[in-house]
Design an enzyme around this catalytic site. Structure first.
Site, PDB file in Angstrom:
ATOM      1  CG  HIS A   1      -9.327 -41.372  39.807  1.00 50.45           C
ATOM      2  ND1 HIS A   1     -10.274 -40.583  39.207  1.00 50.45           N
ATOM      3  CD2 HIS A   1      -8.831 -40.655  40.849  1.00 50.45           C
ATOM      4  CE1 HIS A   1     -10.353 -39.421  39.860  1.00 50.45           C
ATOM      5  NE2 HIS A   1      -9.483 -39.441  40.846  1.00 50.45           N
ATOM      6  CG  HIS A   2      -5.880 -45.633  41.522  1.00 49.76           C
ATOM      7  ND1 HIS A   2      -6.586 -46.568  42.233  1.00 49.76           N
ATOM      8  CD2 HIS A   2      -6.051 -44.456  42.183  1.00 49.76           C
ATOM      9  CE1 HIS A   2      -7.143 -46.007  43.289  1.00 49.76           C
ATOM     10  NE2 HIS A   2      -6.844 -44.723  43.287  1.00 49.76           N
TER      11      HIS A   2
ATOM     12  N   GLY B   1     -11.953 -36.226  53.614  1.00 52.95           N
ATOM     13  CA  GLY B   1     -11.645 -36.350  52.200  1.00 52.95           C
ATOM     14  C   GLY B   1     -12.173 -37.649  51.635  1.00 52.95           C
ATOM     15  CB  THR B   2     -14.524 -40.154  53.067  1.00 59.68           C
ATOM     16  OG1 THR B   2     -13.744 -40.318  54.249  1.00 59.68           O
ATOM     17  CG2 THR B   2     -15.145 -41.477  52.672  1.00 59.68           C
TER      18      THR B   2
ATOM     19  CB  ALA C   1     -13.085 -30.835  49.991  1.00 66.73           C
TER      20      ALA C   1
ATOM     21  NE  ARG D   1      -9.463 -53.997  57.994  1.00 68.85           N
ATOM     22  CZ  ARG D   1      -8.383 -53.739  57.273  1.00 68.85           C
ATOM     23  NH1 ARG D   1      -7.966 -52.479  57.150  1.00 68.85           N
ATOM     24  NH2 ARG D   1      -7.719 -54.702  56.685  1.00 68.85           N
TER      25      ARG D   1
ATOM     26  CE  LYS E   1     -12.292 -42.116  42.426  1.00 63.76           C
ATOM     27  NZ  LYS E   1     -12.188 -41.998  43.901  1.00 63.76           N
TER      28      LYS E   1
ATOM     29  CB  THR F   1     -12.602 -34.783  42.042  1.00 67.88           C
ATOM     30  OG1 THR F   1     -11.913 -35.073  43.264  1.00 67.88           O
ATOM     31  CG2 THR F   1     -12.088 -33.481  41.470  1.00 67.88           C
TER      32      THR F   1
ATOM     33  NE  ARG G   1      -3.555 -46.766  47.277  1.00 71.48           N
ATOM     34  CZ  ARG G   1      -4.164 -46.944  46.112  1.00 71.48           C
ATOM     35  NH1 ARG G   1      -3.452 -46.993  45.003  1.00 71.48           N
ATOM     36  NH2 ARG G   1      -5.470 -47.076  46.041  1.00 71.48           N
ATOM     37  CG  MET G   2      -5.211 -40.661  50.283  1.00 70.02           C
ATOM     38  SD  MET G   2      -4.090 -39.313  49.825  1.00 70.02           S
ATOM     39  CE  MET G   2      -4.283 -38.209  51.211  1.00 70.02           C
TER      40      MET G   2
END
Length: 265
Positions: free
Chosen positions: A154-155, A97-98, A121, A34, A158, A165, A11-12
């Protein structure tokens, strides 16, 4: 700037493909998944519902790093460790962003940062970066009679909790107070917990539906409550921030940077 995307079929990853391919300041040079992924060979343009770009999804990470000025990584902690070593070997900047990164994973980024610029981050959103700066500021101004609680949702898919965050916001609050988050954090409450420990920083985690990411930092005292909130309604905000970070690394010296550095905070 030549930019590559790892985990490009997720998605990201697809959001990142859209942002990079649309940017006049960047050239999308490739995306990988992968080995054995069903997306392998699919044209990157078709993967994001656009016109063909003439670049298929690959599975050779070393080849991607060799071809890229900067690589953007929103994958898994174990994969990110491998990618950090490849970035250092091939001289590519790395944008990470992992989520779910532990001390050993961050140590791998620190090693790579001795040779190349690495921006890491827990959340690439510009708004969340500002929220973290505000949290540190407010925590430093208010006394311990203001209890700090961090609420995140979150969804349903996750896999880590609290979110990276939320932990980043906790670190910001702890920094503002001049304390160690590991010593002051309360991450789970269940049963007869007794009164709230003075000065502690609490976390609450919600999961459900398709929530992209909601974070609220609560400063609660007798008679009043201050709440700082950020809500993401579209993952594109994370991709936009990651692209901004990637472009920022141009001609940057090696080092481990954050989105605070990217925004000049």
């Amino acid at each position: 700037m030549k930019i590559g995307i790892v985990g490009c079929a997720g998605r990201m990853g697809r959001m990142l493909l859209k942002e990079v391919s649309a940017s006049p300041e960047a050239t999308l040079v490739g995306g990988i998944e992968r080995p054995g992924s069903p997306a392998t060979g699919t044209d990157l343009g078709l993967l994001i519902g656009g016109e063909t770009l003439g670049i298929g999804v690959g599975d050779d990470a070393a080849e991607l790093f060799a071809a890229s000025d900067t690589v953007i990584d929103f994958t898994t902690p174990a994969a990110t460790v491998t990618h950090a070593a490849l970035a250092a070997r091939h001289g590519s900047a790395l944008i990470v962003g992992t989520t779910g990164m532990g001390p050993d994973h961050v140590a791998a980024l620190e090693r790579a940062a001795q040779k190349v610029p690495v921006v890491f981050a827990p959340n690439m959103s510009v708004g969340v970066t500002l929220l973290m700066a505000l949290t540190e500021r407010v925590a430093g101004l208010l006394k311990d009679d203001y209890d700090i609680e961090i609420l995140e949702m979150h969804h349903r898919f996750k896999v880590d909790a609290p979110s990276g965050t939320a932990l980043g916001l906790g670190k910001a609050a702890a920094a503002g107070r001049g304390v160690d988050l590991d010593e002051m954090a309360t991450r789970v409450r269940d049963g007869l917990t007794g009164p709230r420990e003075p000065g502690s920083i609490g976390f609450a985690t919600l999961r459900g539906g398709d929530v992209v990411g909601d974070h609220t930092v609560i400063f609660a005292a007798e008679g009043e409550r201050i709440e700082l909130t950020h809500r993401a309604s579209n993952r594109a905000v994370f991709a936009k921030g990651a692209l901004r970070a990637a472009l920022w690394t141009r001609d940057r010296a090696p080092g481990l940077y954050s989105m605070h550095d990217v925004l000049g905070l």
